[in-house]
Design a protein around this motif. Sequence first.
Motif, PDB file in Angstrom:
ATOM      1  N   TRP A 172      11.518   0.725   2.446  1.00  0.00           N
ATOM      2  CA  TRP A 172      10.752   1.931   3.073  1.00  0.00           C
ATOM      3  C   TRP A 172      11.335   2.692   3.635  1.00  0.00           C
ATOM      4  O   TRP A 172      12.228   2.447   4.182  1.00  0.00           O
ATOM      5  N   LYS A 173      11.196   4.287   3.311  1.00  0.00           N
ATOM      6  CA  LYS A 173      12.373   4.662   3.602  1.00  0.00           C
ATOM      7  C   LYS A 173      11.549   5.399   5.252  1.00  0.00           C
ATOM      8  O   LYS A 173      10.487   5.650   5.295  1.00  0.00           O
ATOM      9  N   ASP A 174      12.302   5.815   6.636  1.00  0.00           N
ATOM     10  CA  ASP A 174      12.140   6.533   7.592  1.00  0.00           C
ATOM     11  C   ASP A 174      12.399   7.893   7.623  1.00  0.00           C
ATOM     12  O   ASP A 174      12.504   8.120   5.726  1.00  0.00           O
ATOM     13  N   LYS A 175      11.914   8.590   8.226  1.00  0.00           N
ATOM     14  CA  LYS A 175      12.435  10.477   8.568  1.00  0.00           C
ATOM     15  C   LYS A 175      14.361  10.296   8.097  1.00  0.00           C
ATOM     16  O   LYS A 175      14.328  11.523   8.243  1.00  0.00           O
ATOM     17  N   PRO A 222       5.881   7.875   6.888  1.00  0.00           N
ATOM     18  CA  PRO A 222       6.135   6.674   7.629  1.00  0.00           C
ATOM     19  C   PRO A 222       4.932   5.478   8.378  1.00  0.00           C
ATOM     20  O   PRO A 222       4.981   6.348   8.572  1.00  0.00           O
ATOM     21  N   PRO A 223       5.004   4.386   8.262  1.00  0.00           N
ATOM     22  CA  PRO A 223       3.808   3.444   8.991  1.00  0.00           C
ATOM     23  C   PRO A 223       4.165   3.184  10.401  1.00  0.00           C
ATOM     24  O   PRO A 223       5.786   3.237  11.042  1.00  0.00           O
ATOM     25  N   GLN A 277       0.612  -1.234  -0.011  1.00  0.00           N
ATOM     26  CA  GLN A 277      -0.272   0.447   0.084  1.00  0.00           C
ATOM     27  C   GLN A 277       0.867   1.582  -0.262  1.00  0.00           C
ATOM     28  O   GLN A 277       1.688   1.395   0.350  1.00  0.00           O
ATOM     29  N   PRO A 278       0.094   2.422  -0.985  1.00  0.00           N
ATOM     30  CA  PRO A 278       1.503   3.559  -0.350  1.00  0.00           C
ATOM     31  C   PRO A 278       0.731   3.912   1.061  1.00  0.00           C
ATOM     32  O   PRO A 278      -0.007   3.753   0.764  1.00  0.00           O
ATOM     33  N   PHE A 279       2.018   4.992   1.669  1.00  0.00           N
ATOM     34  CA  PHE A 279       1.758   5.415   2.421  1.00  0.00           C
ATOM     35  C   PHE A 279       2.577   6.826   2.128  1.00  0.00           C
ATOM     36  O   PHE A 279       3.538   7.176   1.267  1.00  0.00           O
ATOM     37  N   THR A 306       6.266  -4.012   9.422  1.00  0.00           N
ATOM     38  CA  THR A 306       5.974  -5.637   9.650  1.00  0.00           C
ATOM     39  C   THR A 306       4.650  -5.884   8.846  1.00  0.00           C
ATOM     40  O   THR A 306       4.703  -7.582   8.370  1.00  0.00           O
ATOM     41  N   GLU A 307       4.147  -6.160   8.923  1.00  0.00           N
ATOM     42  CA  GLU A 307       2.810  -6.767   8.334  1.00  0.00           C
ATOM     43  C   GLU A 307       2.794  -6.035   6.641  1.00  0.00           C
ATOM     44  O   GLU A 307       2.429  -7.026   5.794  1.00  0.00           O
TER      45      GLU A 307
END
Length: 393
Positions: A340-343, A299-300, A294-296, A306-307
């Motif tokens: 996935w990229k975090d801050k 950051p989730p 899914q798009p975000f 994990t899901e």
Amino acid sequence: MHIALLGRQPELSIAELERVFTKVSWFSPQTALIDTDEAIDIQKLGGSQKIGRVILEVDSTEWRHVSGALVKHYAKIWSVAAGKITLGLSAYDFKLSPRELQKSGLILKSKLKSGGVSLRLVPNQEVALSTATSHHNKLGLSDNKVELLIIRGKNSTIIAESIGAQNITALAARDQGRPRRDAFVGMLPPKLAQIMINLAGPLAADPTQDLAQPRVLDPFCGTGVLLQEAMLMGYDVYGTDLSEKMIRYSRENLNWLQDKYQLTGHWYLHEGDATDTKWQQPIAAVVTETYLGQPFSAPPSSAKLTEVRGNCNHIIGGFLKNLSKQLKPGTPVVLAVPAWKDKSDNFTHLPLTTKIEDYGFKRMTLTTVDADRLMYFRPDQVVARELLLLTVK
Ligand SMILES: C[S@@+](CC[C@H](N)C(=O)[O-])C[C@H]1O[C@@H](n2cnc3c(N)ncnc32)[C@H](O)[C@@H]1O
């Protein structure tokens, strides 16, 4: 020898060039040398903004020396020119104002004028002309419309005559003109599609089959951006997707493309789950942007990440296992998978990226870059695309 001005993600751009031309090396952080004298079609290279034929290498990185060498060379070469010359100047990595750059052009202009040759200088808003300006003035497309790329390296400067600039207007028209688009499945930028197809390398058709061109398979074809670009590059294409709607959209888009560009290539589409479909041969290469989850927009949470990561790993892993057993050893497979990229700009990668061998693949190796972590992303994106360059074991 040629020199390429690389795109926003130079590592990806140089990887593309190396796969296409083999003898490629860095000249500066934004440019690469291509050791070939063959004609190059820049419109088929997604990662290069401009390409030039190397004319001079000046043994200095100081502008006054470079400018002197340039004026001397072209005052001589063009002293016998027939007809008016249009000249654009683009300098890279010099501390220089557009005015100083134009001054060199004006000196050349006056030298030529005294010998009866007229020169029109394209005005510089910036020290490097935009690809749009290069295009508008048709620079590099005929003998008397020239753009000089003046590129400062570590110890020397290269002066090259542009053979053309990426035609962003045509790329955008193709992207926006397609009858079917779908923002939800996310759209692969056409430039990235070109890069990925080229990363698969030069492809050959299967001699036992009488299809005219090598065929590229995209098992997550979505609306067919990758298939479109592969067809424009002269390949036959084969797309499958889980969704009936996406197959319908791809069909409409490919029909439109074939009409608009008078293409003679073959295409073939059908529904199929990439984890268990049996694909038809021949397949010269697999190039695909897989399911990205899914798009975000932010950051989730770690539980969510994990899901999503587990889910993507499951689908893409199942796909890889299904694929490797159907392909001949050595078949190139280029995938865009999510990361996935975090801050703080750290990436979380898919677990399968460190266990590629278990799925029946080997990594390609490159000399210009580390091919194991090639990323494509925009600064504001959470879901980046990681490119996996593989061959079947
Ligand atoms: C990221 S999109 C690809 C977008 C495409 N590159 C484009 O530009 O239109 C992923 C596609 O994968 C498809 N998909 C998801 N799971 C799949 C599966 N198990 N097998 C085949 N296709 C699947 C979706 O229907 C969607 O069209």
